[in-house]
Design a protein around this motif. Structure first.
Motif, PDB file in Angstrom:
ATOM      1  N   UNK A  38       0.801  -1.212   0.000  1.00 19.86           N
ATOM      2  CA  UNK A  38       0.000   0.000   0.000  1.00 19.86           C
ATOM      3  C   UNK A  38       0.843   1.276   0.000  1.00 19.86           C
ATOM      4  N   UNK A  39       2.145   1.143   0.131  1.00 13.17           N
ATOM      5  CA  UNK A  39       3.000   2.328   0.136  1.00 13.17           C
ATOM      6  C   UNK A  39       2.908   3.052  -1.194  1.00 13.17           C
ATOM      7  N   UNK A  40       2.979   4.364  -1.186  1.00 11.61           N
ATOM      8  CA  UNK A  40       2.904   5.098  -2.451  1.00 11.61           C
ATOM      9  C   UNK A  40       4.127   4.828  -3.314  1.00 11.61           C
ATOM     10  N   UNK A  41       3.932   5.017  -4.616  1.00 13.52           N
ATOM     11  CA  UNK A  41       5.039   4.871  -5.546  1.00 13.52           C
ATOM     12  C   UNK A  41       6.010   6.020  -5.294  1.00 13.52           C
ATOM     13  N   UNK A  42       7.274   5.678  -5.155  1.00 14.43           N
ATOM     14  CA  UNK A  42       8.281   6.705  -4.900  1.00 14.43           C
ATOM     15  C   UNK A  42       9.451   6.511  -5.856  1.00 14.43           C
ATOM     16  N   UNK A  43      10.008   7.615  -6.302  1.00 17.06           N
ATOM     17  CA  UNK A  43      11.170   7.551  -7.188  1.00 17.06           C
ATOM     18  C   UNK A  43      12.273   8.404  -6.581  1.00 17.06           C
ATOM     19  N   UNK A  44      13.484   7.901  -6.690  1.00 20.84           N
ATOM     20  CA  UNK A  44      14.646   8.663  -6.234  1.00 20.84           C
ATOM     21  C   UNK A  44      15.785   8.386  -7.193  1.00 20.84           C
ATOM     22  N   UNK A  45      17.010   8.669  -6.788  1.00 21.90           N
ATOM     23  CA  UNK A  45      18.139   8.471  -7.703  1.00 21.90           C
ATOM     24  C   UNK A  45      18.345   7.006  -8.070  1.00 21.90           C
ATOM     25  N   UNK A  46      17.690   6.090  -7.342  1.00 25.42           N
ATOM     26  CA  UNK A  46      17.813   4.663  -7.637  1.00 25.42           C
ATOM     27  C   UNK A  46      16.659   4.141  -8.499  1.00 25.42           C
ATOM     28  N   UNK A  47      15.749   5.020  -8.871  1.00 23.24           N
ATOM     29  CA  UNK A  47      14.619   4.615  -9.695  1.00 23.24           C
ATOM     30  C   UNK A  47      13.344   4.536  -8.882  1.00 23.24           C
ATOM     31  N   UNK A  48      12.346   3.882  -9.435  1.00 21.35           N
ATOM     32  CA  UNK A  48      11.069   3.731  -8.747  1.00 21.35           C
ATOM     33  C   UNK A  48      11.204   2.622  -7.728  1.00 21.35           C
ATOM     34  N   UNK A  49      10.909   2.944  -6.469  1.00 16.60           N
ATOM     35  CA  UNK A  49      11.092   1.959  -5.402  1.00 16.60           C
ATOM     36  C   UNK A  49       9.867   1.114  -5.130  1.00 16.60           C
ATOM     37  N   UNK A  50       8.708   1.551  -5.562  1.00 21.14           N
ATOM     38  CA  UNK A  50       7.491   0.762  -5.383  1.00 21.14           C
ATOM     39  C   UNK A  50       6.589   0.964  -6.602  1.00 21.14           C
ATOM     40  N   UNK A  51       6.956   0.353  -7.742  1.00 21.42           N
ATOM     41  CA  UNK A  51       6.188   0.583  -8.968  1.00 21.42           C
ATOM     42  C   UNK A  51       4.811  -0.075  -8.915  1.00 21.42           C
ATOM     43  N   UNK A  52       3.891   0.509  -9.667  1.00 24.29           N
ATOM     44  CA  UNK A  52       2.586  -0.127  -9.829  1.00 24.29           C
ATOM     45  C   UNK A  52       2.788  -1.437 -10.574  1.00 24.29           C
ATOM     46  N   UNK A  53       2.071  -2.447 -10.160  1.00 28.00           N
ATOM     47  CA  UNK A  53       2.138  -3.725 -10.857  1.00 28.00           C
ATOM     48  C   UNK A  53       0.720  -4.242 -11.057  1.00 28.00           C
ATOM     49  N   UNK A  54       0.485  -4.801 -12.209  1.00 25.25           N
ATOM     50  CA  UNK A  54      -0.789  -5.419 -12.537  1.00 25.25           C
ATOM     51  C   UNK A  54      -1.974  -4.462 -12.449  1.00 25.25           C
ATOM     52  N   UNK A  55      -1.740  -3.199 -12.682  1.00 26.09           N
ATOM     53  CA  UNK A  55      -2.846  -2.259 -12.819  1.00 26.09           C
ATOM     54  C   UNK A  55      -3.046  -2.017 -14.307  1.00 26.09           C
ATOM     55  N   UNK A  56      -4.216  -1.561 -14.665  1.00 30.44           N
ATOM     56  CA  UNK A  56      -4.474  -1.275 -16.077  1.00 30.44           C
ATOM     57  C   UNK A  56      -3.490  -0.249 -16.602  1.00 30.44           C
ATOM     58  N   UNK A  57      -3.225   0.761 -15.779  1.00 24.90           N
ATOM     59  CA  UNK A  57      -2.324   1.819 -16.214  1.00 24.90           C
ATOM     60  C   UNK A  57      -0.907   1.285 -16.423  1.00 24.90           C
ATOM     61  N   UNK A  58      -0.462   0.409 -15.521  1.00 20.66           N
ATOM     62  CA  UNK A  58       0.900  -0.111 -15.673  1.00 20.66           C
ATOM     63  C   UNK A  58       1.017  -0.992 -16.910  1.00 20.66           C
ATOM     64  N   UNK A  59      -0.025  -1.748 -17.228  1.00 19.64           N
ATOM     65  CA  UNK A  59       0.001  -2.580 -18.431  1.00 19.64           C
ATOM     66  C   UNK A  59      -0.017  -1.716 -19.690  1.00 19.64           C
ATOM     67  N   UNK A  60      -0.833  -0.657 -19.673  1.00 23.40           N
ATOM     68  CA  UNK A  60      -0.858   0.283 -20.794  1.00 23.40           C
ATOM     69  C   UNK A  60       0.512   0.936 -20.971  1.00 23.40           C
ATOM     70  N   UNK A  61       1.116   1.346 -19.863  1.00 22.97           N
ATOM     71  CA  UNK A  61       2.422   1.999 -19.921  1.00 22.97           C
ATOM     72  C   UNK A  61       3.498   1.041 -20.424  1.00 22.97           C
ATOM     73  N   UNK A  62       3.432  -0.225 -19.991  1.00 25.09           N
ATOM     74  CA  UNK A  62       4.402  -1.214 -20.487  1.00 25.09           C
ATOM     75  C   UNK A  62       4.268  -1.374 -21.999  1.00 25.09           C
ATOM     76  N   UNK A  63       3.037  -1.427 -22.493  1.00 26.68           N
ATOM     77  CA  UNK A  63       2.814  -1.558 -23.939  1.00 26.68           C
ATOM     78  C   UNK A  63       3.373  -0.342 -24.663  1.00 26.68           C
ATOM     79  N   UNK A  64       3.152   0.846 -24.106  1.00 29.11           N
ATOM     80  CA  UNK A  64       3.646   2.074 -24.735  1.00 29.11           C
ATOM     81  C   UNK A  64       5.171   2.109 -24.785  1.00 29.11           C
ATOM     82  N   UNK A  65       5.807   1.442 -23.835  1.00 31.48           N
ATOM     83  CA  UNK A  65       7.276   1.379 -23.792  1.00 31.48           C
ATOM     84  C   UNK A  65       7.832   0.233 -24.629  1.00 31.48           C
ATOM     85  N   UNK A  66       6.937  -0.522 -25.292  1.00 32.04           N
ATOM     86  CA  UNK A  66       7.383  -1.621 -26.142  1.00 32.04           C
ATOM     87  C   UNK A  66       7.531  -2.939 -25.418  1.00 32.04           C
TER      88      UNK A  66
END
Length: 176
Positions: A13-41
């Motif tokens: 449930x922690x919010x998605x956070x990004x720092x110099x190491x990248x995204x530390x808690x990315x969304x997974x298995x959400x519609x938006x994350x699947x759409x974004x993965x497709x957009x990134x190839x």
């Protein structure tokens, strides 16, 4: 065990956070994350199959984005789904020409469903110039690949009423 499960739920449930190491808690298995993965190839089978869920739930814009990316990556199932969406005006206008182009692309890639659909389009003259002989050849190829609906159409002497209710005849009348 309950403590471990509770801890895992809290971490998820922690919010998605990004720092110099990248995204530390990315969304997974959400519609938006699947759409974004497709957009990134990133078009693996999981991403491509999710387009089905999107269109069946009514999110046709997301489904189109996913199917278009997957079709560009060579997934023939995504091509036939794009045809379905064009043929039914999901997320855009009713476009029989675009539907026929998607079916042709899937057929040319060797997909039995694409061959069947393209063959039927050719027999009807739906979105493409009518060529009944070429359509039957493609249906025969799909039947030879084991596609049950193609075998059924062959068995009915290529009578298109066997696979489409006559109430839909208005839709499939040639437009040119």
């Amino acid at each position: 065990m309950r403590t471990v499960f509770t801890a895992l739920c809290l971490l998820a449930a922690l919010p998605v956070a990004a720092d110099e190491y990248g995204t530390t808690n990315p969304e997974e298995l959400t519609w938006q994350s699947l759409r974004d993965r497709a957009a990134e190839g990133d078009t693996d089978m999981m991403v491509c199959a999710s387009g089905y869920l999107m269109t069946k739930s009514g999110d046709h814009a997301t489904a189109r984005a996913i199917f278009e990316a997957c079709a560009a990556a060579g997934y023939t199932g995504a091509m036939t789904w794009m045809s379905y969406m064009e043929q039914n005006g999901f997320g855009g206008n009713f476009d029989p020409d675009a539907a026929a182009r998607w079916d042709r692309q899937a057929a040319e890639a060797g997909d039995p469903v694409g061959k069947f659909n393209h063959g039927v389009n050719l027999m009807r003259g739906f979105g493409i110039a009518q060529d009944e002989a070429a359509g039957r050849r493609l249906i025969d190829e799909a039947a030879g690949a084991g596609l049950p609906v193609a075998k059924r159409l062959q068995g009915a002497g290529y009578d298109l009423d066997e696979i489409t209710p006559d109430a839909d005849n208005w839709r499939y009348a040639p437009l040119f």
